[in-house]
Design an enzyme around this catalytic site. Sequence first.
Site, short mmCIF file in Angstrom:
data_model
loop_
_atom_site.label_atom_id
_atom_site.label_comp_id
_atom_site.label_asym_id
_atom_site.label_seq_id
_atom_site.Cartn_x
_atom_site.Cartn_y
_atom_site.Cartn_z
N ILE A 99 91.80 -4.23 38.17
CA ILE A 99 91.16 -5.00 39.25
C ILE A 99 91.69 -4.62 40.63
N THR A 100 92.93 -4.10 40.70
CA THR A 100 93.50 -3.77 42.02
C THR A 100 93.04 -2.41 42.54
N ASP A 109 87.46 0.62 42.34
CA ASP A 109 86.27 0.08 41.66
C ASP A 109 86.46 -1.39 41.30
N ALA A 164 93.50 2.81 34.60
CA ALA A 164 93.85 4.18 34.21
C ALA A 164 94.83 4.80 35.19
N GLN A 165 95.58 5.78 34.71
CA GLN A 165 96.26 6.72 35.58
C GLN A 165 95.13 7.68 35.93
N THR A 197 84.20 9.38 32.60
CA THR A 197 84.25 10.23 33.77
C THR A 197 83.59 11.59 33.56
N GLU A 213 84.89 14.18 34.49
CA GLU A 213 85.98 15.10 34.14
C GLU A 213 85.93 15.48 32.66
N TYR A 228 94.17 14.21 31.71
CA TYR A 228 93.34 13.05 32.06
C TYR A 228 91.98 13.14 31.36
N LYS A 261 90.41 10.71 28.40
CA LYS A 261 89.15 9.97 28.59
C LYS A 261 88.13 10.32 27.49
N HIS A 300 83.20 8.95 42.83
CA HIS A 300 82.67 7.98 43.80
C HIS A 300 83.81 7.50 44.69
N ARG A 332 89.29 4.16 48.72
CA ARG A 332 89.76 5.21 47.82
C ARG A 332 91.26 5.44 48.04
P1 NAP Z 1 92.10 3.59 40.91
O1 NAP Z 1 91.76 3.18 42.29
O2 NAP Z 1 93.16 4.60 40.65
O3 NAP Z 1 92.46 2.24 40.11
C1 NAP Z 1 93.05 2.28 38.83
C2 NAP Z 1 93.41 0.88 38.42
O4 NAP Z 1 94.05 0.93 37.14
C3 NAP Z 1 94.39 0.18 39.38
O5 NAP Z 1 94.05 -1.18 39.43
C4 NAP Z 1 95.72 0.37 38.66
O6 NAP Z 1 96.69 -0.59 39.00
C5 NAP Z 1 95.26 0.17 37.22
N1 NAP Z 1 96.24 0.66 36.26
C6 NAP Z 1 96.79 1.90 36.19
N2 NAP Z 1 97.65 1.95 35.16
C7 NAP Z 1 97.65 0.72 34.57
C8 NAP Z 1 98.35 0.15 33.49
N3 NAP Z 1 99.24 0.84 32.79
N4 NAP Z 1 98.08 -1.14 33.17
C9 NAP Z 1 97.19 -1.86 33.89
N5 NAP Z 1 96.51 -1.37 34.94
C10 NAP Z 1 96.74 -0.09 35.28
O7 NAP Z 1 90.80 4.11 40.13
P2 NAP Z 1 89.24 3.87 40.49
O8 NAP Z 1 88.80 4.99 41.35
O9 NAP Z 1 89.02 2.47 40.87
O10 NAP Z 1 88.60 4.15 39.05
C11 NAP Z 1 88.44 3.11 38.11
C12 NAP Z 1 88.30 3.71 36.72
O11 NAP Z 1 87.19 4.60 36.69
C13 NAP Z 1 89.49 4.55 36.26
O12 NAP Z 1 89.62 4.37 34.88
C14 NAP Z 1 89.08 5.97 36.55
O13 NAP Z 1 89.75 6.86 35.68
C15 NAP Z 1 87.60 5.90 36.28
N6 NAP Z 1 86.75 6.82 37.04
C16 NAP Z 1 86.86 6.89 38.40
C17 NAP Z 1 86.01 7.73 39.09
C18 NAP Z 1 86.07 7.82 40.59
O14 NAP Z 1 85.53 8.81 41.13
N7 NAP Z 1 86.64 6.87 41.29
C19 NAP Z 1 85.05 8.49 38.40
C20 NAP Z 1 84.97 8.37 37.02
C21 NAP Z 1 85.82 7.51 36.35
P3 NAP Z 1 97.71 -0.38 40.24
O15 NAP Z 1 96.93 -0.78 41.48
O16 NAP Z 1 98.83 -1.28 39.92
O17 NAP Z 1 98.08 1.08 40.27
N1 GDD Z 2 93.39 15.40 45.33
C1 GDD Z 2 93.24 16.57 45.98
N2 GDD Z 2 94.06 16.87 47.00
N3 GDD Z 2 92.24 17.38 45.59
C2 GDD Z 2 92.06 18.53 46.26
C3 GDD Z 2 92.89 18.91 47.32
C4 GDD Z 2 93.95 18.05 47.71
O1 GDD Z 2 94.71 18.32 48.63
N4 GDD Z 2 92.43 20.10 47.78
C5 GDD Z 2 91.39 20.45 47.04
N5 GDD Z 2 91.16 19.52 46.10
C6 GDD Z 2 90.11 19.58 45.07
C7 GDD Z 2 90.62 19.34 43.65
O2 GDD Z 2 91.21 20.54 43.14
C8 GDD Z 2 89.31 18.96 42.96
O3 GDD Z 2 88.61 20.11 42.58
C9 GDD Z 2 88.53 18.24 44.06
O4 GDD Z 2 89.19 18.54 45.30
C10 GDD Z 2 88.46 16.72 43.90
O5 GDD Z 2 89.77 16.24 43.68
P1 GDD Z 2 90.08 14.66 43.62
O6 GDD Z 2 89.56 14.00 44.82
O7 GDD Z 2 91.53 14.53 43.30
O8 GDD Z 2 89.16 14.15 42.43
P2 GDD Z 2 88.91 14.71 40.95
O9 GDD Z 2 87.52 15.28 40.94
O10 GDD Z 2 90.00 15.59 40.49
O11 GDD Z 2 88.98 13.38 40.10
C11 GDD Z 2 88.33 12.19 40.55
O12 GDD Z 2 87.03 12.14 40.05
C12 GDD Z 2 86.92 12.05 38.63
C13 GDD Z 2 85.42 12.05 38.29
O13 GDD Z 2 84.95 13.35 38.24
C14 GDD Z 2 89.18 11.00 40.08
O14 GDD Z 2 88.68 9.82 40.68
C15 GDD Z 2 89.10 10.82 38.57
O15 GDD Z 2 89.72 9.60 38.22
C16 GDD Z 2 87.63 10.78 38.18
O16 GDD Z 2 87.50 10.62 36.79
#
Ligand code: NAP
Ligand code: GDD
Length: 353
Positions: free
Chosen positions: A12-13, A16, A90-91, A135, A137, A159, A163, A189, A194
């Site tokens: 929740i923190t 999303d 998630a991590q 995801t 990923e 990761y 998943k 997203h 973020r």
């Molecule tokens: P985020 O901002 O990193 O949030 C992750 C959440 O999980 C935080 O509330 C975190 O708590 C909590 N968490 C991590 N480890 C935990 C543990 N051991 N026990 C309980 N809670 C834990 O991620 P998000 O972007 O909102 O994404 C939400 C979910 O969608 C994730 O599962 C992510 O992998 C997935 N996802 C994200 C994207 C994207 O682009 N954003 C795309 C596809 C899937 P803390 O605040 O304490 O760290």
């Molecule tokens: N983080 C990061 N930092 N990424 C970088 C950087 C940098 O300095 N420079 C280039 N990149 C590139 C990464 O190598 C990757 O190809 C792309 O930018 C996006 O990186 P992130 O924003 O870290 O996101 P992600 O695509 O690896 O993962 C996110 O999206 C997934 C969905 O496809 C995360 O939110 C995952 O939790 C999520 O599942």
Amino acid sequence: MKRNKKALIFGITGQDGSYLSELLLKKNYVVHGVIRRSSSFNTSRINHLYQDPHINNRKFILHYGDITDSISVSSIIKKILPDEIYNLAAQSHVAVSFEVPEYTANADAIGSLRILEAIRFHNLQNKTKFYQAGTSEMYGKVIEVPQKETTPFYPRSPYGVAKVYAHWITINYREAYDIFACNGILFNHESSRRGGTFVTKKIVNALCKIKLDLQKTLYLGNLEAKRDWGHAKDYVVAMWKMMQQKKPKDYVIATGKQYTVKQFVNLVLKELKMEYSWKGTGINSKCFVKGFKNKIVSVDKNYFRPLEVDTLLGNSSKAKRELKWKINYNIKSLIKEMVSEELSSLKNDKKIR
Ligand code: NAP
Ligand code: GDD
């Protein structure tokens, strides 16, 4: 009188979790959320929703727990008896998953199993629906373009692999125990909420600071990676819609448009009205801006990953057709909002200091 539905959000923190909470509260849910104990406050994204425990009929209630702790997961579920569980915990950082692979598997793979097992163990099959935050990923080294629900997975990080387990255990519990369990396969997203180490937020934050003369250079990794970036506010609506269907199914959620990291930088610079030019290619790429003496963007190979996901592009026709899911943001409006909120918050910080 119709009773309010109860939702339980793990994660929740997070980005999303905060938007989903707002959406569910607007829909009159009572929202329960699991937070981890932390040495500093980790609730900044949900502070505006917080309700004092001493008021009656609270709609927003937090519980300490951890997705890696079976007993806490199980006892929270038993106490609340939720109608809907959203597993967003998630991590979630791909690069970090190479540094802490075992913890990532524990939280991101077995964490989902812990929730599903608690639903089964407490005989909540007919009461509690389950959403798994899947995801893009999982598609990793993509096998077809664009990716849809039937595209085979080829994860490229601890990761992504974790998943994939969570995805299949969700389907397994749906088929074995008739649990309403669905997978959202969400492409990247973003939003102003973020985390700062994801590339979009890192770019927006640094370029805004450079514009305000608070930072000199932004160091990035692979500039050529392509992503399908949407807005988190649109994507949490899709999560909720999946949970309101007659049958649990899996859906791809994406915009169907992709940009490179370098194009994202260019769009942010345009939004900031900074006149830019690039010199060099690949690891030698450097970006210069009129009026600034030094390079403002440079490549640092420390930000490259052991394996890269080069390109992601989603096809969400099924979600549009069956969920009537709509996208309100495009890349330009996403960047406009992120830049505007970043500038306001930096200017506010400056005033406070
Ligand atoms: P985020 O901002 O990193 O949030 C992750 C959440 O999980 C935080 O509330 C975190 O708590 C909590 N968490 C991590 N480890 C935990 C543990 N051991 N026990 C309980 N809670 C834990 O991620 P998000 O972007 O909102 O994404 C939400 C979910 O969608 C994730 O599962 C992510 O992998 C997935 N996802 C994200 C994207 C994207 O682009 N954003 C795309 C596809 C899937 P803390 O605040 O304490 O760290
Ligand atoms: N983080 C990061 N930092 N990424 C970088 C950087 C940098 O300095 N420079 C280039 N990149 C590139 C990464 O190598 C990757 O190809 C792309 O930018 C996006 O990186 P992130 O924003 O870290 O996101 P992600 O695509 O690896 O993962 C996110 O999206 C997934 C969905 O496809 C995360 O939110 C995952 O939790 C999520 O599942």
